[in-house]
Motif scaffolding. Structure first.
Motif, PDB file in Angstrom:
ATOM      1  N   GLY A 810       0.784  -1.222   0.000  1.00  9.20           N
ATOM      2  CA  GLY A 810       0.000   0.000   0.000  1.00  9.20           C
ATOM      3  C   GLY A 810       0.819   1.276   0.000  1.00  9.20           C
ATOM      4  N   ALA A 811       2.145   1.183  -0.219  1.00  8.23           N
ATOM      5  CA  ALA A 811       3.004   2.361  -0.138  1.00  8.23           C
ATOM      6  C   ALA A 811       3.287   2.937  -1.522  1.00  8.23           C
ATOM      7  CB  ALA A 811       4.316   2.007   0.558  1.00  8.23           C
ATOM      8  N   ARG A 812       3.587   4.225  -1.532  1.00  5.05           N
ATOM      9  CA  ARG A 812       4.004   4.901  -2.756  1.00  5.05           C
ATOM     10  C   ARG A 812       5.091   5.901  -2.414  1.00  5.05           C
ATOM     11  NH1 ARG A 812      -0.223   8.532  -5.900  1.00  5.05           N
ATOM     12  NH2 ARG A 812       0.694  10.189  -4.626  1.00  5.05           N
ATOM     13  N   VAL A 813       6.065   6.040  -3.306  1.00  3.67           N
ATOM     14  CA  VAL A 813       7.158   6.991  -3.127  1.00  3.67           C
ATOM     15  C   VAL A 813       7.125   7.991  -4.276  1.00  3.67           C
ATOM     16  CG1 VAL A 813       9.655   7.297  -3.021  1.00  3.67           C
ATOM     17  CG2 VAL A 813       8.599   5.341  -1.883  1.00  3.67           C
ATOM     18  N   ASN A 814       7.159   9.273  -3.931  1.00  3.96           N
ATOM     19  CA  ASN A 814       7.220  10.350  -4.922  1.00  3.96           C
ATOM     20  C   ASN A 814       8.543  11.085  -4.794  1.00  3.96           C
ATOM     21  OD1 ASN A 814       4.314   9.792  -4.717  1.00  3.96           O
ATOM     22  ND2 ASN A 814       4.071  11.604  -5.992  1.00  3.96           N
ATOM     23  N   PHE A 815       9.178  11.317  -5.936  1.00  2.25           N
ATOM     24  CA  PHE A 815      10.374  12.150  -5.989  1.00  2.25           C
ATOM     25  C   PHE A 815      10.073  13.337  -6.897  1.00  2.25           C
ATOM     26  CE2 PHE A 815      14.337  13.369  -8.174  1.00  2.25           C
ATOM     27  CZ  PHE A 815      15.080  13.781  -7.076  1.00  2.25           C
ATOM     28  N   GLY A 816      10.170  14.532  -6.353  1.00  4.67           N
ATOM     29  CA  GLY A 816       9.814  15.718  -7.130  1.00  4.67           C
ATOM     30  C   GLY A 816      10.952  16.699  -7.213  1.00  4.67           C
ATOM     31  N   VAL A 817      11.001  17.415  -8.319  1.00  6.24           N
ATOM     32  CA  VAL A 817      11.969  18.498  -8.497  1.00  6.24           C
ATOM     33  C   VAL A 817      11.209  19.699  -9.052  1.00  6.24           C
ATOM     34  CG1 VAL A 817      14.119  19.272  -9.522  1.00  6.24           C
ATOM     35  CG2 VAL A 817      13.801  16.843  -9.017  1.00  6.24           C
ATOM     36  N   LEU A 846      14.662  30.391  -3.723  1.00  8.24           N
ATOM     37  CA  LEU A 846      14.686  28.933  -3.587  1.00  8.24           C
ATOM     38  C   LEU A 846      15.327  28.262  -4.785  1.00  8.24           C
ATOM     39  CD1 LEU A 846      11.199  28.154  -1.997  1.00  8.24           C
ATOM     40  CD2 LEU A 846      13.432  28.154  -0.898  1.00  8.24           C
ATOM     41  N   GLY A 847      14.989  28.700  -6.002  1.00  5.29           N
ATOM     42  CA  GLY A 847      15.530  28.032  -7.187  1.00  5.29           C
ATOM     43  C   GLY A 847      15.044  26.601  -7.281  1.00  5.29           C
ATOM     44  N   ARG A 848      15.964  25.688  -7.557  1.00  2.82           N
ATOM     45  CA  ARG A 848      15.603  24.275  -7.676  1.00  2.82           C
ATOM     46  C   ARG A 848      15.325  23.692  -6.289  1.00  2.82           C
ATOM     47  NH1 ARG A 848      20.090  22.502  -9.573  1.00  2.82           N
ATOM     48  NH2 ARG A 848      19.607  22.657 -11.811  1.00  2.82           N
ATOM     49  N   VAL A 849      14.155  23.063  -6.153  1.00  2.00           N
ATOM     50  CA  VAL A 849      13.742  22.473  -4.876  1.00  2.00           C
ATOM     51  C   VAL A 849      13.477  20.989  -5.089  1.00  2.00           C
ATOM     52  CG1 VAL A 849      12.007  22.468  -3.045  1.00  2.00           C
ATOM     53  CG2 VAL A 849      12.738  24.633  -4.073  1.00  2.00           C
ATOM     54  N   VAL A 850      14.062  20.175  -4.239  1.00  3.70           N
ATOM     55  CA  VAL A 850      13.921  18.722  -4.329  1.00  3.70           C
ATOM     56  C   VAL A 850      13.019  18.251  -3.188  1.00  3.70           C
ATOM     57  CG1 VAL A 850      15.151  16.521  -4.307  1.00  3.70           C
ATOM     58  CG2 VAL A 850      16.212  18.524  -5.352  1.00  3.70           C
ATOM     59  N   SER A 851      12.116  17.333  -3.496  1.00  2.00           N
ATOM     60  CA  SER A 851      11.216  16.809  -2.474  1.00  2.00           C
ATOM     61  C   SER A 851      11.149  15.294  -2.557  1.00  2.00           C
ATOM     62  CB  SER A 851       9.806  17.395  -2.633  1.00  2.00           C
ATOM     63  OG  SER A 851       9.215  16.983  -3.846  1.00  2.00           O
ATOM     64  N   LEU A 852      10.896  14.688  -1.416  1.00  2.00           N
ATOM     65  CA  LEU A 852      10.728  13.238  -1.326  1.00  2.00           C
ATOM     66  C   LEU A 852       9.531  12.962  -0.424  1.00  2.00           C
ATOM     67  CD1 LEU A 852      11.897  10.458  -2.130  1.00  2.00           C
ATOM     68  CD2 LEU A 852      13.209  10.511   0.010  1.00  2.00           C
ATOM     69  N   THR A 853       8.609  12.139  -0.929  1.00  2.00           N
ATOM     70  CA  THR A 853       7.378  11.842  -0.201  1.00  2.00           C
ATOM     71  C   THR A 853       7.196  10.344  -0.077  1.00  2.00           C
ATOM     72  OG1 THR A 853       6.292  13.854  -1.005  1.00  2.00           O
ATOM     73  CG2 THR A 853       4.868  12.105  -0.183  1.00  2.00           C
ATOM     74  N   PHE A 854       6.900   9.913   1.130  1.00  2.00           N
ATOM     75  CA  PHE A 854       6.530   8.517   1.354  1.00  2.00           C
ATOM     76  C   PHE A 854       5.072   8.505   1.784  1.00  2.00           C
ATOM     77  CE2 PHE A 854       5.903   4.755   4.025  1.00  2.00           C
ATOM     78  CZ  PHE A 854       6.357   3.757   3.163  1.00  2.00           C
ATOM     79  N   ARG A 855       4.252   7.789   1.025  1.00  2.00           N
ATOM     80  CA  ARG A 855       2.803   7.755   1.257  1.00  2.00           C
ATOM     81  C   ARG A 855       2.367   6.302   1.388  1.00  2.00           C
ATOM     82  NH1 ARG A 855      -1.755   7.678  -2.479  1.00  2.00           N
ATOM     83  NH2 ARG A 855      -3.541   8.829  -1.666  1.00  2.00           N
ATOM     84  N   LYS A 856       1.497   6.049   2.340  1.00  3.84           N
ATOM     85  CA  LYS A 856       1.055   4.669   2.549  1.00  3.84           C
ATOM     86  C   LYS A 856      -0.436   4.653   2.856  1.00  3.84           C
ATOM     87  CE  LYS A 856       1.973   0.553   5.392  1.00  3.84           C
ATOM     88  NZ  LYS A 856       2.188  -0.389   4.283  1.00  3.84           N
ATOM     89  N   ILE A 857      -1.144   3.840   2.107  1.00  2.00           N
ATOM     90  CA  ILE A 857      -2.552   3.575   2.397  1.00  2.00           C
ATOM     91  C   ILE A 857      -2.593   2.337   3.283  1.00  2.00           C
ATOM     92  CG2 ILE A 857      -4.798   2.968   1.432  1.00  2.00           C
ATOM     93  CD1 ILE A 857      -4.164   4.552  -0.999  1.00  2.00           C
ATOM     94  N   LEU A 858      -3.002   2.535   4.522  1.00  2.00           N
ATOM     95  CA  LEU A 858      -2.961   1.450   5.490  1.00  2.00           C
ATOM     96  C   LEU A 858      -4.068   0.443   5.238  1.00  2.00           C
ATOM     97  CD1 LEU A 858      -2.131   3.577   8.644  1.00  2.00           C
ATOM     98  CD2 LEU A 858      -0.565   2.335   7.144  1.00  2.00           C
ATOM     99  N   PHE A 859      -5.186   0.897   4.735  1.00  2.00           N
ATOM    100  CA  PHE A 859      -6.253  -0.029   4.326  1.00  2.00           C
ATOM    101  C   PHE A 859      -7.188   0.703   3.404  1.00  2.00           C
ATOM    102  CE2 PHE A 859      -7.814   1.779   8.346  1.00  2.00           C
ATOM    103  CZ  PHE A 859      -9.034   2.290   7.966  1.00  2.00           C
TER     104      PHE A 859
END
Length: 859
Positions: A810-817, A846-859
């Motif tokens: 149920g997890a998802r990982v997003n990498f954004g720039v 800010l210029g270039r901004v890097v992001s990392l997201t961990f998302r999980k649907i538990l049910f």
């Protein structure tokens, strides 16, 4: 899987037929029975000529419809984020500002954005984006587009998300944690969101910004001035919707947001006057000396608390009329404290007495200066409003019913503010009550389906009028009309005109007065970047405005079997007595509004006869301009297609998001019920798919989206007051720190999604602009292109990974720039040095901004 796809294609084809089908339609699959445990048994009951479940009840078709698969390709975490990605598709040039579109759920009004803010995209069955004219049919003004979210009939989820963002140059970190719980069970729904976000400050010293230290013991005064302040925000919101009986539903939603920020405006400074004859004077006349003190930096703290409560009832009167009654209460408290530094009177007295120990150029002791009390401001804004909306057919014509919408509303607003500046306290109270009414009618003239003047295709006209009585501004009216014409099925054309009067908001009238010291601005007249005091707040002398908008456009879907839509819209707006925030400082603006600027005395020894004194402060409170006049044409297309063949072997684990098969290989039942074109169904039949699961693309299939929109501005002009020259924002005038209006602008989006992995790109390009420098050099802003990238992977679709690491289920990982190529505004000044506050690190720290997201649907 292939059987399901084929059967559903036949089902939907039957739903959109405009004439009875032939006795033996070609390529119509017969009901199929199979012993394959992976196959689905389909039992269907179809209704022709009916709208899909949850659609908007309007003769105006959606400009764009997004399926669940297309929505997945954006990789958004919730409705709020999805709307930010869809901004190029939902943008309207008819509104007074770039506000949010009108939002509906299942073809019905909602109690407020808080009701759907945190809903995960997985719960959305499809989306409809419609033109502004549809807003009239729901009791809104026709100045924003309409977005209708059709939610899945049954859905349960608990979602948690952790996000970190930082610019690649460092200096600022943002951490955000969110959670959402959602339950949808047929007509009933409830949800709750929790959010917390914290951002660290970004100082000038962490970017390429250098200032004169002013002979202080500090080597870098930028270490005491923030480009972006420290901030923190916590939010809780929830909504509960329930059917009260077979015709009536009720929704209650509420939210509470606590926010705070801390910024620094540099070290405190003083201005000293060294009189002629003073032992430290190097001039024949009086000499002014600016010094920075060795003290704590000037800070500003802002604390705010906002609470909202909304209630909505929605039901039917008979078979033809829908009613909606909603009420909302909002309270916002804001407290601001601004440091003012030190007064120079004790030391100035010594200078004026020619004290030989009072050296204005040597080290300065804080004991020689008087601390100045902080400025404070507090405001409490409250709003209580209610609206009753009735929708139904008032008469039947050969081409169809004359649909109508009547809205009656009342609200009460108040804003109490207290501000203390320089020890002087000012209390202000502003209240407003408003009674309003609005009526709109849509008259069908020709209809292919009803065989009324079929040679004309589908043709309808709409008319609307509104009136509101304000306790502080009197009566304000709105009048508009439009034509919607589809001469052939692939093509629809729209024309509309609106004439409306608008009042300033109560905040624009009565916000507390704030003075911000040490604000850097470029003074075009002295050609220097100086630190001044900026005055913000409300302006009680504002007048109402009058706005006229003309719009003409078309929407074309040239190929029925291809999801490709092409559209173009021309918009012209003329606003008299336009209410505007104070624009960027230019010589033209100062010449037109000299009372808004305060300058010091001119140096008597300056040989320039046109010399002016240094800029000390300016008043940036809103004001009325004589008129705004704008024209633009926005043209673009939206294209989507599926690719790849289904691969049942690649199915994700049962029972989790993305699963397409019912558990245990159970048969699926597809049922289409009832409907019709009346308001009761929110648009027609109910389609139900039994067997569980969340639907979506079959494993192995993919979806590709692409949209490109080009805006060309034909006119963008301001007249500040009668008799003054026209300010052309396309040719030298400016209202913002980034120059005037670009004549051309392009927005492009592209996304691809397959097997749980996807990427989404959002690109924007704007043509360069120019600011007329008067007697000094012009400032030229180059073209700028920014590209944002979001790459994501649904780990639940990677069966081997989940088998090895079960916690990834149920997890998802997003990498954004954001700003992938670190594109910054580039400003040139005709060979001269670029002013400090027009340099790249100041305009875009800010210029270039890097992001990392961990998302999980538990049910």
């Amino acid at each position: 899987m292939l059987l399901l796809t084929t059967a559903l294609s036949g089902l939907m084809a039957g739903m959109i037929q405009t004439a009875p089908p032939p006795q033996q339609p070609p390529q119509q699959p017969a009901p199929t029975t199979t012993t394959d445990p992976e196959a689905f048994e389909l039992e269907t009951v179809t209704t022709t000529g009916a709208r899909p479940r949850g659609s908007v009840n309007s003769d105006i078709p959606p400009d764009i419809t997004l399926t669940a698969e297309q929505i997945q390709a954006y990789g958004a975490s919730n409705v709020a984020e999805l709307l930010s990605y869809l901004e190029p598709l939902t943008r309207s040039s008819r509104g007074r500002a770039d506000g949010q579109p009108v939002l509906l759920v299942n073809g019905r009004r909602i109690s407020g954005f808080r009701e759907i803010h945190g809903i995960p995209p997985e719960a959305i069955e499809r989306m409809e984006i419609l033109p502004e004219e549809v807003a009239l049919e729901y009791g809104y003004r026709a100045d924003q587009r309409v977005v209708n979210f059709i939610l899945k009939a049954n859905f349960n989820s608990l979602t948690g998300e952790l996000t970190g963002r930082t610019p690649d140059q460092g200096g600022r970190t943002t951490l955000e944690i969110e959670s959402n719980i959602l339950r949808i069970s047929g007509p009933d729904r409830w949800s709750m969101d929790l959010e917390h976000e914290r951002s660290s400050p970004l100082y000038e010293s962490e970017r390429d910004i250098e200032r004169d230290a002013g002979a202080t013991p500090f080597d870098d005064v930028g270490a005491y001035r923030t480009l972006l302040g420290e901030s923190e925000r916590s939010t809780v919101r929830g909504a509960f919707k329930r059917d009260l009986n077979s015709t009536t539903q009720a929704t209650v939603s509420a939210s509470l947001e606590d926010r705070s920020s801390l910024s620094f405006n540099g070290l405190p400074g003083v201005v000293l006057t060294v009189p002629a004859g003073n032992p430290f004077s190097s001039s024949l006349g009086n000499e002014q000396v600016s010094r920075i003190l060795d003290a704590s930096p000037l800070g500003r703290t802002t604390d705010g608390l906002t609470g909202e409560l909304g209630v909505l009832f929605d039901g039917f009167l008979g078979d033809d009329w829908r009613w909606t009654l909603n009420g909302e209460y909002t309270r916002t408290e804001t407290d601001t404290v601004t440091g003012r530094g030190y007064g120079a009177d004790p030391f100035q007295a010594r200078l004026s007495a020619n004290d030989p120990t009072a050296d204005p150029f040597g080290p300065l002791a804080l004991t020689d200066f008087t601390p100045v009390a902080d400025d404070t401001a507090r405001s409490v804004a409250q709003r209580l409003d209610t609206e009753l909306v009735l929708t139904g057919d008032v008469w039947t014509l050969p081409a169809g019913g004359i649909s109508s919408t009547f809205k009656f509303g009342g609200d009460a607003l108040s804003l109490d503010s207290t501000s203390t500046r320089g020890g002087v306290t000012t209390d202000r109270k502003q209240s407003r009550t408003r009674l309003s009414g609005q009526a709109s009618f849509s008259l069908p003239i020709a209809s292919r389906r009803q065989d009324i003047l079929p040679a004309l295709g589908d043709l309808s006209a709409n008319f609307n009028l509104g009136y509101e009585e304000l306790s502080d501004f009197g009566g304000l009216s709105t009048l508009g009309f439009g034509i919607n014409w589809s001469p052939i099925e692939p093509l629809s054309l729209q024309f509309s005109y609106t004439d409306e009067q608008g009042s300033p908001t109560i905040s624009q009238l009565n916000d507390p007065t704030l003075s911000t010291p040490n604000v850097p601005v470029y003074d075009f007249r002295t050609r220097e970047t100086v630190l001044v005091t900026r005055i913000d707040g409300g302006n009680p002398d504002l007048n109402s405005d009058n706005r006229q908008v003309w719009k003409a456009g078309f929407n074309l879907k040239p190929w029925s079997e291809t999801d490709f839509r092409f559209s173009s819209t021309w918009t012209r707006s003329l606003t008299e007595d336009a209410i505007a925030a104070f624009p960027t400082l230019t010589p033209d603006l100062e010449a037109a509004l000299p009372g808004r600027f305060v300058r010091g005395p001119v140096d008597p020894l300056d040989p320039d006869p046109d010399a002016v004194g240094p800029l000390i402060s300016f008043d940036a409170r809103p004001l009325n301009f004589e008129r705004f006049e704008r024209q633009d044409i926005r043209t673009g297309f939206n294209y989507s297609r599926a690719f790849g063949a289904p691969n049942p072997a690649a199915a994700p684990l049962p029972g989790m998001p993305g699963g397409a098969r019912p558990p245990g290989g159970a048969p699926m039942r597809v049922e289409v019920r009832g409907g019709g074109d009346g308001p009761r169904g929110g648009g027609g039949p109910q389609m139900r798919m039994g067997g569980g699961g969340r639907g979506g693309m079959q494993p192995g299939q993919g979806r590709f989206n692409l949209s490109i929109y080009h805006t060309v501005r034909l006119q963008d002009e301001i007249v500040i007051a009668s008799g003054l020259p026209v300010l052309d924002l396309l040719d030298g005038a400016a209202t913002g720190a980034r120059g005037g209006s670009p004549r051309n602008e392009i927005q492009a989006q592209g996304g691809v999604f397959r097997n749980g992995m996807g990427a989404f790109v959002n690109a924007n390009w704007r043509e360069g602009t120019r600011v007329d420098g008067g007697t000094g050099p012009d400032l030229n802003f180059s073209d700028q292109a920014t590209v944002n990238l979001n790459v994501f992977i649904d780990l639940n679709s990677q069966a081997s990974w989940v088998a090895q690491f079960p916690w990834l289920k149920g997890a998802r990982v997003n990498f954004g720039v954001q700003n992938l190529f670190d594109s910054r505004p580039e400003v040139t000044a005709g060979g001269a040095e670029v002013p400090l506050n027009y340099r790249a690190d100041y305009l875009d720290p800010l210029g270039r901004v890097v992001s990392l997201t961990f998302r999980k649907i538990l049910f």
